[in-house]
Design a protein around this motif. Structure first.
Motif: not given
Length: 502
Positions: A75-80, A237-238, A242-244, A492-498
């Motif tokens: 979930l953090n991958k798509v919403d930081q 966010e800090e 942050s995505a991973t 967005l899903v494809h951009s994270h390799g999912l």
């Protein structure tokens, strides 16, 4: 931008991006669970329930935590968003469920901060030989309030300072625990234990060894000792990358905690033997203090200091999820705007942080006036809130990614089935917990509030207050409640390799 710099003129002040790295986030996630304190509080009662199979119960308790950590990661991958569960559940399931998830997180901080600081002060005083001060309620509570204020100030001054403080505290904590484990096991094999020592066996890792009913009770306690690792994700966010990085920090912290808990579990059970631990289960964390003296002799301050530093660290890190969640809710207009204020100088959510500390201090002092047992009962109510928002997050992961779960075996296992099983286990534990703590005899005080156990009354009371506040704010500021659930965006899903397997 330097740590003390304000945001450029004309640009809204936000949390300071890239303030800390992966290791810092990992350390904060570890310290938020307060490993030494958690072990001190739980090891006796767990052994009372399952005997020598305590290490196995700690392994079993790890499973739902790992599965929910997977949900946090994806979930953090798509919403930081620093609001984590609040933001994700709102996105996947709508504003009503999201608001309740956010309320649960903020209230866990309120319930536990005072108790953590109290334990930190008590064990520090014991470590320095000031036992009389521990029994002086006024002195202990004064020092507890001062500690909360100091740790809150550290949180406000900056995430970098928080990380540096946490790095020192985790090193001290782990070093002390390792010394204790080494000396305890040396005493067991050397035949010098003061108790009926038992040589460790791999069979202790069998969580079903003591039977199903005992396992259920042990799991309820086990979930508590792993709780808190998601503080790393609240800093998304800090944190750099942050995505991973925050999600990985959460996952790795659960694994490191598993190794730590199982190691100490083996050492404690082997050295003291299950009979002694079961007989003294009601002594809670002070069993650890006794064992520290028996194992380390004049060096008992080492373990006492480990518990103290553990609780100090967790006092600080427990404020982080509550304050960041309140900030996120205010930004989305789910709470009054002042809670979303960010310090122009320190780039931290100063208003929400001080509010969390203020409410936590008020709760601690008020409940302590009832009795120390009432304070422990409020901690038991934590299990309800923890299980609720963890389970809600797992379900949100499945719902949000529902159109992509069958795109690959990876997606099905780690984004769908895993979080769903984790949510199911936690929901089952939530139901069992409600059944158990409804009986007044299962509370620390042994008294009845409205015919129910105090922990359940506290849990229900917090839930009802949350519902009332939510409805009132919905009537005053309805904008947030116009948000509609969504599903994962394919790009967005494809951009994270999912995406689909090639």
């Amino acid at each position: 931008m330097a740590a003390g710099d304000a945001a450029p003129a004309g640009r809204p002040v936000g949390l300071k991006a890239n303030a800390i790295g992966f290791v810092d986030a990992l350390v904060i996630g570890l310290n938020a669970t307060s490993p030494a304190y958690s072990l001190a509080a739980v090891i006796g009662p767990v052994v009372a329930l399952v005997g020598i199979y305590a290490p196995g119960v700690m392994v079993a308790s790890f499973v739902p935590m790992l599965l929910i950590a997977s949900a946090f990661y994806y979930l953090n991958k798509v919403d930081q968003d620093c609001g984590t569960t609040f933001s994700w559940v709102t996105r996947a399931m709508g504003p009503w469920a999201g608001w309740l998830g956010g309320w649960a997180i903020t209230m866990t901080g309120v319930l536990v901060v005072g108790s953590l600081a109290d334990v930190a002060v008590s064990f520090a005083l014991l470590a320095f030989g000031l036992d009389g001060w521990v029994d002086n309620t006024f002195v202990r509570q004064l020092l507890t309030v001062l500690l909360i204020l100091v740790m809150t100030a550290v949180c406000v001054i900056g995430t970098e300072l928080s990380a540096k403080v946490q790095n020192v505290l985790i090193l001290a904590q782990v070093a002390c625990l390792l010394v204790f484990v080494g000396v305890a096991l040396y005493s067991v094999y050397g035949g010098t234990s003061k108790y009926d020592a038992v040589e460790p066996s791999l069979s202790w890792l069998n969580p079903f060894g003591a039977g199903g009913a005992a396992l259920t009770g042990g799991l309820l306690l086990g979930v508590f000792i792993y709780w808190g690792w998601e503080s790393a994700v609240n800093l998304t966010e800090e944190v750099e990358d942050s995505a991973t990085a925050p999600g990985k920090a959460g996952l790795w912290s659960t694994v490191i905690l598993l190794v730590t808990y199982v190691s100490v579990g083996f050492a404690v059970v082997a050295y003291a033997g299950p009979a002694f631990l079961a007989e003294n289960a009601d002594e809670e964390e002070f069993v650890f203090a006794q064992l520290a003296t028996d194992v380390l002799g004049g060096w008992d301050w080492i373990l006492l200091l480990a518990v103290s530093t553990s609780a100090i660290a967790s006092t600080q890190t427990t404020i982080i999820p509550a304050s960041r969640t309140a900030l996120s809710m205010a930004r989305r207009r789910a709470l009054p705007a002042p809670y979303g204020h960010i310090s122009p100088r320190f780039r931290t959510p100063d208003v929400s942080t001080w509010w969390v500390a203020g409410i936590a201090i008020t709760w601690y002092l008020t409940v302590s006036q009832i009795s120390s047992n009432a304070l422990f009962d409020s901690l038991t109510a934590l299990s309800l809130l923890i299980a609720f928002y963890y389970a809600l997050t797992g379900i949100a992961c499945v719902v949000y990614y529902r159109r992509h779960l069958f795109a690959s075996v990876h997606n099905f296992l780690f984004i769908g089935l895993g979080p769903l099983i984790g949510s199911g286990l936690l929901t089952w534990l939530l139901v069992r917990s409600v059944a158990d703590i409804s009986d007044p005899e299962n509370s620390y005080s042994g008294t009845s509030w409205f015919g129910l156990g105090p922990p359940l009354v506290i849990g229900i009371g917090i839930a009802l207050v949350g519902v009332v506040v939510m409805i009132v704010w919905r009537l005053r500021a309805p904008a947030f409640w116009r948000e509609r659930p969504s599903v994962a965006d394919p790009d967005l899903v494809h951009s994270h390799g999912l995406g689909k397997e090639s």
